[in-house]
Design an enzyme around this catalytic site. Structure first.
Site, mmCIF file in Angstrom:
data_model
loop_
_atom_site.group_PDB
_atom_site.id
_atom_site.type_symbol
_atom_site.label_atom_id
_atom_site.label_comp_id
_atom_site.label_asym_id
_atom_site.label_seq_id
_atom_site.Cartn_x
_atom_site.Cartn_y
_atom_site.Cartn_z
ATOM 1 C CB CYS A 19 -2.863 -2.001 -1.168
ATOM 2 S SG CYS A 19 -2.118 -3.616 -0.872
ATOM 3 C CG HIS A 70 -1.005 1.227 0.957
ATOM 4 N ND1 HIS A 70 -0.832 -0.056 0.515
ATOM 5 C CD2 HIS A 70 -0.112 1.979 0.251
ATOM 6 C CE1 HIS A 70 0.104 -0.087 -0.414
ATOM 7 N NE2 HIS A 70 0.559 1.137 -0.579
#
Length: 453
Positions: A19, A70
């Site tokens: 991610c 994120h």
């Protein structure tokens, strides 16, 4: 439908497949050597200034992100005018000793929606399925409360409330199919009914496996056949759920009369190993981790290009300069390249290889992918692999010890050395790849951390 009617990049990759590094590459268009994100590490500040949303905002677009960012701090907008956040279960934010305003209750808009809808004793971990596990079960609540539905519902609200006098740039960022593997019951059952009893895990001539029961957080192991089927069924169910919800959004886009003046780019930050090669999760150099969907849907034929199936190697870094080129007809300086030339049949100067990597303890990897081969080096173990990606897309036959391919290995070794020269981990010493002790492997290069000390 979107891939077949649009422009489908059949060989699209996320060079650092997890991610944090993938989203840094998408946001900035920079390679990992310049973002400094060569693995997964939380709570390292994101101080990038030249970003995809900022470029559109500077050009007068209303910019919005709904779903997963994120970044750190979690509420940093990174150039978006506004963000509605759901990053999933972020271990870094799920700590009650964090300062007020930075805990997960304050950094997750979806969780606030869920609690207001179902009661304040409700949480995203109520079903007990872990956020990085092969465990799977159906979503325990009504489908309309699922985070995938929430992203689409909030995106439609954005269409309702946006400024109609300016164009918009909307990022719909689905947390799924990331674990916890919990699709609504309908989608889970769909694939449990369809999947064969035994799945092809692409086991080849190189895998090794200890005879032990894999833990629920395991990175590798062999599951019971039913657990394997449940994992894959849940993952595929989550994808089909996203498909149906995207259809919901496209219908709304048409209702707002924006279907003919909007292009949609669908992409993933990385893939997942679903038991292939006895591996779980991501961050590996194999296709399950690095090969991603990437396609443009253009119902108004705004691009009007000839090529609809693009076989050249493209990276997640290419999206930033490509969208700016296609939508704004402007150039932006990044490591990525605009794919516009590929859409119109111009292949001159396009890349024939790229360098990827990921820090992952003893499984840390460095690799070169070309149009024909994948060459992998595991620096901590000092082991090598070579795959013919044309003849062996499932990476079952390791050719590294086949003398016929020695010239290929020599050539790709030289390329990898060029990419890794001067790196702080000392991958290259005296012009050669050298085994690296585990304590020298990092997820974030020092120049990023030193900048914030």
């Amino acid at each position: 439908m979107m891939a077949s009617q649009g422009y489908n990049f059949e060989n699209a990759y996320s060079p650092v497949p997890s991610c944090v590094p993938a989203r840094a590459a998408l946001l900035t268009g920079m390679d990992q050597e310049r973002t400094g994100r060569v693995g997964y590490e939380d709570e390292v500040p994101w101080n990038f200034t030249n970003t995809l949303p900022k470029t559109f905002s500077d050009m007068g677009y209303q910019t919005e992100c709904i779903g997963k960012m994120h970044v750190y701090p979690s509420r940093k907008r990174m150039g978006y005018d506004h963000v509605l956040l759901h990053d999933g279960y972020l271990h870094a934010d799920r700590k009650y000793d964090k300062p007020y305003g930075s805990q997960f209750e304050y950094s997750d808009d979806y969780l606030d929606f869920l609690k207001n809808s179902l009661g304040h004793d409700t949480d995203i971990i109520d079903d007990g399925v872990n956020c990085n596990s092969w465990e799977a079960r159906p979503w325990p609540y009504s489908e309309k409360y699922h985070p995938t539905n929430w992203v689409v519902s909030e995106s439609i609200k954005f269409l309702q409330k946006r400024d109609p006098t300016v164009p918009f740039f909307l990022k719909m960022s689905f947390e799924k199919p990331h674990a916890p593997l919990d699709p609504p019951q309908y989608y889970f059952d769909m694939y449990m009914d369809r999947l064969p009893k035994k799945l092809d895990l692409h086991i080849g001539n190189w895998e090794t496996l200890k005879d032990e029961i894999p833990g629920i957080y395991a990175l590798r192991g062999k599951l019971k056949k039913d657990d394997e089927r449940r994992m894959v069924a849940a993952y595929l169910g989550l994808i089909t759920h996203i498909d149906n919800q995207i259809s919901h959004f496209l219908t709304s886009l048409k209702e707002f009369r924006n279907d003919k003046d909007t292009i949609v780019w669908f992409v993933s930050d990385h893939g997942d190993q679903l038991g292939e090669h006895y591996l779980f999760r991501k961050a590996y150099p194999y296709n399950g981790s690095i090969h991603i969907p990437s396609f443009i849907y253009d119902p108004g034929n705004l691009i009007a290009a000839e090529n609809h199936k693009i076989k050249q190697l493209v990276k997640i870094q290419d999206i930033f300069p490509s969208i700016v080129d296609l939508a704004l007809n402007k150039k932006v300086k990044t490591d990525g390249k605009s794919v516009k030339q590929l859409l119109f049949g111009d292949y001159e100067g396009w890349r024939s290889n790229f360098h990827g990597e990921h820090s992952l303890g003893k499984d840390s990897s460095q690799y070169i992918l070309t149009d024909n081969y994948k060459f992998i080096w595991f620096p901590v173990r000092d082991e090598y692999q070579l795959f013919d990606v044309q003849k062996d897309p499932n990476e079952k036959v390791n050719l590294i010890n086949n003398s016929k391919y020695k010239p290929v290995v020599n050539d790709l070794t030289k390329k990898l050395i060029e990419f890794l020269k001067g790196r702080q981990e000392d991958f290259v010493i005296d012009g050669k790849l050298k085994k690296v002790p585990l304590n020298k492997i990092v997820a974030t290069l020092d120049f990023v951390k030193n900048k914030h000390n």
